[in-house]
Design a protein around this motif. Sequence first.
Motif, PDB file in Angstrom:
ATOM      1  N   GLY A 389      78.708  43.036  43.541  1.00  0.00           N
ATOM      2  CA  GLY A 389      78.003  42.352  42.454  1.00  0.00           C
ATOM      3  C   GLY A 389      76.559  42.688  42.223  1.00  0.00           C
ATOM      4  O   GLY A 389      75.983  42.290  41.197  1.00  0.00           O
ATOM      5  N   ASN A 390      75.908  43.423  43.122  1.00  0.00           N
ATOM      6  CA  ASN A 390      74.492  43.750  42.944  1.00  0.00           C
ATOM      7  C   ASN A 390      74.364  45.044  42.138  1.00  0.00           C
ATOM      8  O   ASN A 390      74.415  46.139  42.683  1.00  0.00           O
ATOM      9  CB  ASN A 390      73.808  43.904  44.301  1.00  0.00           C
ATOM     10  N   ARG A 391      74.199  44.928  40.827  1.00  0.00           N
ATOM     11  CA  ARG A 391      74.132  46.102  39.946  1.00  0.00           C
ATOM     12  C   ARG A 391      72.690  46.432  39.550  1.00  0.00           C
ATOM     13  O   ARG A 391      72.455  47.114  38.551  1.00  0.00           O
ATOM     14  CB  ARG A 391      74.963  45.847  38.682  1.00  0.00           C
ATOM     15  N   THR A 392      71.713  45.953  40.321  1.00  0.00           N
ATOM     16  CA  THR A 392      70.315  46.188  39.960  1.00  0.00           C
ATOM     17  C   THR A 392      69.955  47.671  40.121  1.00  0.00           C
ATOM     18  O   THR A 392      70.560  48.402  40.904  1.00  0.00           O
ATOM     19  CB  THR A 392      69.367  45.362  40.846  1.00  0.00           C
ATOM     20  N   ARG A 393      68.962  48.077  39.341  1.00  0.00           N
ATOM     21  CA  ARG A 393      68.464  49.458  39.420  1.00  0.00           C
ATOM     22  C   ARG A 393      67.962  49.761  40.843  1.00  0.00           C
ATOM     23  O   ARG A 393      68.210  50.839  41.382  1.00  0.00           O
ATOM     24  CB  ARG A 393      67.327  49.653  38.411  1.00  0.00           C
ATOM     25  N   GLU A 394      67.266  48.797  41.444  1.00  0.00           N
ATOM     26  CA  GLU A 394      66.712  48.983  42.783  1.00  0.00           C
ATOM     27  C   GLU A 394      67.800  49.292  43.801  1.00  0.00           C
ATOM     28  O   GLU A 394      67.666  50.186  44.636  1.00  0.00           O
ATOM     29  CB  GLU A 394      65.944  47.722  43.205  1.00  0.00           C
ATOM     30  N   ASN A 395      68.919  48.559  43.721  1.00  0.00           N
ATOM     31  CA  ASN A 395      70.009  48.802  44.655  1.00  0.00           C
ATOM     32  C   ASN A 395      70.714  50.120  44.362  1.00  0.00           C
ATOM     33  O   ASN A 395      71.074  50.866  45.272  1.00  0.00           O
ATOM     34  CB  ASN A 395      71.020  47.652  44.596  1.00  0.00           C
ATOM     35  N   PHE A 396      70.898  50.441  43.082  1.00  0.00           N
ATOM     36  CA  PHE A 396      71.604  51.672  42.702  1.00  0.00           C
ATOM     37  C   PHE A 396      70.859  52.916  43.179  1.00  0.00           C
ATOM     38  O   PHE A 396      71.482  53.922  43.553  1.00  0.00           O
ATOM     39  CB  PHE A 396      71.781  51.709  41.177  1.00  0.00           C
ATOM     40  N   LEU A 397      69.534  52.847  43.176  1.00  0.00           N
ATOM     41  CA  LEU A 397      68.730  53.990  43.635  1.00  0.00           C
ATOM     42  C   LEU A 397      69.007  54.350  45.094  1.00  0.00           C
ATOM     43  O   LEU A 397      68.803  55.498  45.499  1.00  0.00           O
ATOM     44  CB  LEU A 397      67.239  53.675  43.464  1.00  0.00           C
ATOM     45  N   LYS A 398      69.469  53.384  45.889  1.00  0.00           N
ATOM     46  CA  LYS A 398      69.695  53.623  47.314  1.00  0.00           C
ATOM     47  C   LYS A 398      70.827  54.611  47.567  1.00  0.00           C
ATOM     48  O   LYS A 398      70.843  55.288  48.593  1.00  0.00           O
ATOM     49  CB  LYS A 398      70.005  52.304  48.030  1.00  0.00           C
ATOM     50  N   PHE A 399      71.793  54.682  46.639  1.00  0.00           N
ATOM     51  CA  PHE A 399      72.988  55.476  46.935  1.00  0.00           C
ATOM     52  C   PHE A 399      73.406  56.425  45.822  1.00  0.00           C
ATOM     53  O   PHE A 399      74.347  57.206  45.995  1.00  0.00           O
ATOM     54  CB  PHE A 399      74.162  54.540  47.257  1.00  0.00           C
ATOM     55  N   MET A 400      72.717  56.416  44.687  1.00  0.00           N
ATOM     56  CA  MET A 400      73.238  57.132  43.514  1.00  0.00           C
ATOM     57  C   MET A 400      73.395  58.640  43.753  1.00  0.00           C
ATOM     58  O   MET A 400      74.284  59.279  43.188  1.00  0.00           O
ATOM     59  CB  MET A 400      72.338  56.877  42.303  1.00  0.00           C
TER      60      MET A 400
END
Length: 619
Positions: A389-400
Motif C-alpha cells: 500500500g505504500n505508493r509514495t515517490r519516496e518509497n518507490f525511489l528505494k527500489f525502482m
Amino acid sequence: MNYSSDQLTAIRHAEGPCMVIAGPGAGKTAVVTERVHYLVKERGIDPESILVITFTRAAAAEMESRYLKRNGEKDGVIFGTFHSVFFRILRQEYGFTADGILKDGERLNLLSSILRSLYPQLEFDAEILSGLLSEISRIKNNRLDPAESTYGGRQIHMPEVLTRYEREVHRSGRLDFDDMLVLTWKLFNEKPGVLERWRNKFRYIMVDEFQDVNLVQFETVKLLAAPLDNLFIVGDDDQSIYRFRGAQPEIMLRFPKEYRKAKVIRLETNYRSVEEIVNAASAVIRQNRARYPKKLRTGRKGHGEVVIRRFRDEAEECEETAERIRAEEKEGTPLERVAVLVRTNHGASRILSVFVERGIPFVTRDKVPNIFRHYVCRPVFGYLNYVTGNRTRENFLKFMNCPVRGIRREDLRLPVVDLPAMASTLAEDPERNWMGKRLKAFELQLQLLSQLKTPFAMINYIRKGLGYDAYVQEEAEEKGRDIAELLRVLDAVQESAKEYGNIPDWYAHIAAYTRKLDDTLRDRGEMPAGKVMVSTLHASKGLEYDTVFILDVNERVIPHEKSTDPEALEEERRMFYVGMTRAIKKLHLFSVSERYGKKMEDSRFLKEVRYSDKVVFFT
C-alpha cells in the motif's frame, strides 16, 4: 592470597628480562600487581621508576586499583595503556595536548572525505570506513609497505589513500591515534638524549597481554628498556586473536631469541575452569603449530560438562539455546553468569530475535548492527511496502532501479506513484516509448509479488524472480564490496520472515527487535545483573561465565570462510579456544546441519574437541 610456586617465581623476579607464559585463568593480573608490590616493598625500588603497560584503559585501571588496595597508598607507579604512556612522553617532549588528538568520528569523516574525492563512483558505509582505518593502523604500526595491502581489492589503491590521509592529518596540525606510537618510536630513534632521559626514569618495565603487541610497540619498549633490559612480559601466545588490528603473536614467540638471557616462567594452572573444559580446550589448541607447548591443568575443584550438539537449522539451535538458558535460570544460575558467543556481529541477529520473542533479557558486548537497517535491505523493504500500500515517490525511489530499469527521477512527477499512468505517458514519448512496455511488465511483476501470501515467499521472489540478488552481486563487484557478506545479510533477513504468515506480524517483530536492540546500546560493554551476555568471540576475551554457549560451530563460520591459509586458520583456532576458556562450569558447543537452505559441515574444531575426555555428544 596464596600463590603457587610458579607464581611466586614470577613475582620475585627482580632484574633482567623475563617472559611469563600465562594460560587462561592463571591469575596473571594478580601476579603483575603483586610483583610491583614486591619490587617496591621488598626490593626497595623507587616506585616512580616502574612502568606497567597494558592494552585497555579498563585493564590498566583494574591493575592500578588492585595495586593500591594491596599497597595502601598511591606511590608513583605508572599504570597505563601503550597510547596513554606514549602520549605522556610526547606531551612532555613536544607539548601535545589531548585536544590535538583526532577523535574516532573525526578520523572517519576525514577518511570519508578523502575517499569521496579519490573514488566518486564508489560508496563507503561506516563498516567499510572502519575497516580501512584498521588497515591504515595495521600498516603504520607494523611499518608495512602499503602497496602490499589487498584491502578493498582492485578498487582502492592503499598507497594513495594513506598518503592523502597522512597529508590531511599533518595539515590539520593534530595527531592521528596511531601517531602516538609511531612518533614516540621516531623520537627515541632520532634523539638519543631524550631516549636516555626516559630510560633513566623507567628502569623497570612490565607489559601485560604481550601476545597482542605490534612491531612499533615492541621496538619502542625495547629501546626504552635497554641497556638494563629489566623487561617483564606476561602473555599467552594461544590467546593472540587481534592480527587484524596489527598484533603480531610471533613477537612473543621469538622473545627468547631477542633476549638470550631471558627467564621463562610458565603459569599452566587454570584457576577458572573445571577439568572437563580445560581438557577439551587443550585438545583443540594443541593442534596449532606456532605456539609454546603447555601442560595445562585445572586448579578448580568440582565437575562440569562440555556438550556438543548438532541441530537441523539455526531456528532449532536458537530455540534450544533459549530453553537451556531458562533451565539454567531455574537451576539457580543468574542470567549475568551466562554468555552466548558468536563469530561475527551479524551472527548474533538470530539469537537476539529469539531472546526478544522469549522475553530473555540480554546485553551485548559489541555494537550489534541491525540487519533490518542494512543498506542492502532497503530496496527489499521498498518492494514490500509498495505492494502493501505504500505508493509514495519516496518509497518507490528505494527500489525502482534495483535492478536497473532505466526509470528516471523526473519520471516521478507526483508524490504518489501511478505505474500504469507512467507507462501510458512514456509509451507516447517517441524517444522512450520502449520504457512504456518495460513499466507495464514491471507492473505485472509487482502484481505477482502482491499475490504471494508470506513475507518469506515475497522476499524469495524479489531476490530470484526480480533479479535483486544478481543486481547486488554486480554492484558489489563494481564497488569492491564483500559479496558473500551482503548475501548473508539478505539470507538472514529472509530467514527471519520464515515464521510469519503475513507482513504486519513480521513488521511487528522487527519493530520490537529494533527497540530492544537500541535499548542495549545504553548497556553495551557493561554486565548488569539479570541479563545474558551476547558477544563475539573476539570481544569475549578477558571475561568469564559459569555457562557459555558457542553457536554455529560449523565450517565457513568457525573457522571463518576467509581464513584459508595456515596462519589465519591457527588464529581462528585460537579464537575458538578463547571462547571455550571463558566457561567456568558448563560449555555448550552447537552446530547446524543446514543454514539458509544450504548444507553445513561441523567445524573441524569440534572433531578436535572430541579427542578430549568426558565430552557429551548429541546428534
